[in-house]
Design an enzyme around this catalytic site. Structure first.
Site, PDB file in Angstrom:
ATOM      1  N   GLY A  12      70.375  68.586   5.593  1.00 42.68           N
ATOM      2  CA  GLY A  12      71.710  68.057   5.870  1.00 42.68           C
ATOM      3  C   GLY A  12      72.289  68.444   7.212  1.00 42.68           C
ATOM      4  N   ARG A  66      61.317  52.949 -11.390  1.00 39.56           N
ATOM      5  CA  ARG A  66      62.076  52.811 -10.141  1.00 39.56           C
ATOM      6  C   ARG A  66      63.338  51.970 -10.342  1.00 39.56           C
ATOM      7  NH1 ARG A  66      61.371  56.132  -5.768  1.00 39.56           N
ATOM      8  NH2 ARG A  66      62.684  55.296  -4.136  1.00 39.56           N
ATOM      9  N   HIS A 110      67.764  57.103  13.162  1.00 41.48           N
ATOM     10  CA  HIS A 110      66.303  57.159  13.263  1.00 41.48           C
ATOM     11  C   HIS A 110      65.921  57.970  14.500  1.00 41.48           C
ATOM     12  CE1 HIS A 110      62.176  55.924  12.557  1.00 41.48           C
ATOM     13  NE2 HIS A 110      62.081  55.726  13.863  1.00 41.48           N
ATOM     14  N   ASP A 151      64.081  49.676   9.695  1.00 36.01           N
ATOM     15  CA  ASP A 151      64.510  49.986  11.070  1.00 36.01           C
ATOM     16  C   ASP A 151      64.665  48.720  11.922  1.00 36.01           C
ATOM     17  OD1 ASP A 151      64.356  52.702  10.386  1.00 36.01           O
ATOM     18  OD2 ASP A 151      62.260  52.824  11.000  1.00 36.01           O
ATOM     19  N   GLU A 181      70.715  63.003  17.906  1.00 39.45           N
ATOM     20  CA  GLU A 181      71.173  62.657  16.554  1.00 39.45           C
ATOM     21  C   GLU A 181      72.570  63.194  16.246  1.00 39.45           C
ATOM     22  OE1 GLU A 181      68.367  63.191  13.292  1.00 39.45           O
ATOM     23  OE2 GLU A 181      66.742  63.286  14.750  1.00 39.45           O
TER      24      GLU A 181
END
Length: 201
Positions: A12, A66, A110, A151, A181
């Protein structure tokens, strides 16, 4: 006030950067209303709880298939009534129903300059391993809107970071986090919260 839900899988650090930016006034008109992780042991959950933010774990291991996990994940997000969903190192393939429901309201960070080193299989250290293997001199990070592809959504912000001689995937990862980031993800949230960018555009 923009209601933000942050989805994480690990430590995190990007979540921490967002919380720090809110505290410092670098993000205005936004609040984190919930943090969700697919990993019950993610330190990100503790970071959130220490800040008094609701933190929930929705683990695929707790569901038979799932589809049920996807339903539980979407339900947990819906409960928070978010205006924006931030994928901050969330290693889960989003269910199509979630992307459809929150179209234009999901962003992702990303660790490369998209379109380089992105798409299926490129996540975490794998991105930096590929960058070093290719011999690039510049890498970086990208914040983009999430669409049905991997992406492939519209780019919001990018920041370049130099690759140094002798870099390992881990040293490069750390530099990309610190120099790119942790800066552009809070910046993008602030832009959306203050209508400096249209959602999904």
């Amino acid at each position: 006030m923009l209601r933000v839900c942050v989805c994480v899988s690990g430590g995190g650090t990007n979540l921490q950067a967002i919380m720090d930016a809110i505290d410092a006034g670098k993000i205005t008109n936004a609040e984190i209303v919930r943090v969700i992780s697919n990993n019950k042991n993610a330190y990100a959950l503790e970071r959130a709880r220490n800040k008094g933010i609701t933190a929930k774990a929705v683990s695929p291991k707790d569901f038979d298939d799932r589809e049920r996990f996807n339903e539980a994940l979407l339900s947990c997000i819906d409960e928070a009534e978010p205006d924006l969903i931030v994928l901050a190192g969330f290693l889960v393939v989003l269910p199509p129903m979630m992307i459809e429901k929150y179209e234009g309201r999901i962003i992702n960070i990303h660790p490369s300059l998209i379109p380089s080193f992105c798409g299926k299989g490129f996540y975490g250290l794998k991105v930096h391993e590929a960058a070093l293997a290719r011999g690039v001199r510049v890498t970086g990070a990208t914040v983009h809107f999430v669409d049905a592809g991997t992406d492939t959504g519209p780019i919001i912000l990018q920041k370049a970071v130099e690759v140094h001689d002798g870099d390992t995937p881990k040293t490069l990862q750390q530099r990309v986090m610190e120099q790119a980031e942790w800066q552009i993800l809070p910046q993008a949230i602030n832009m959306i919260a203050n209508s400096k960018i249209e959602e999904g555009n």
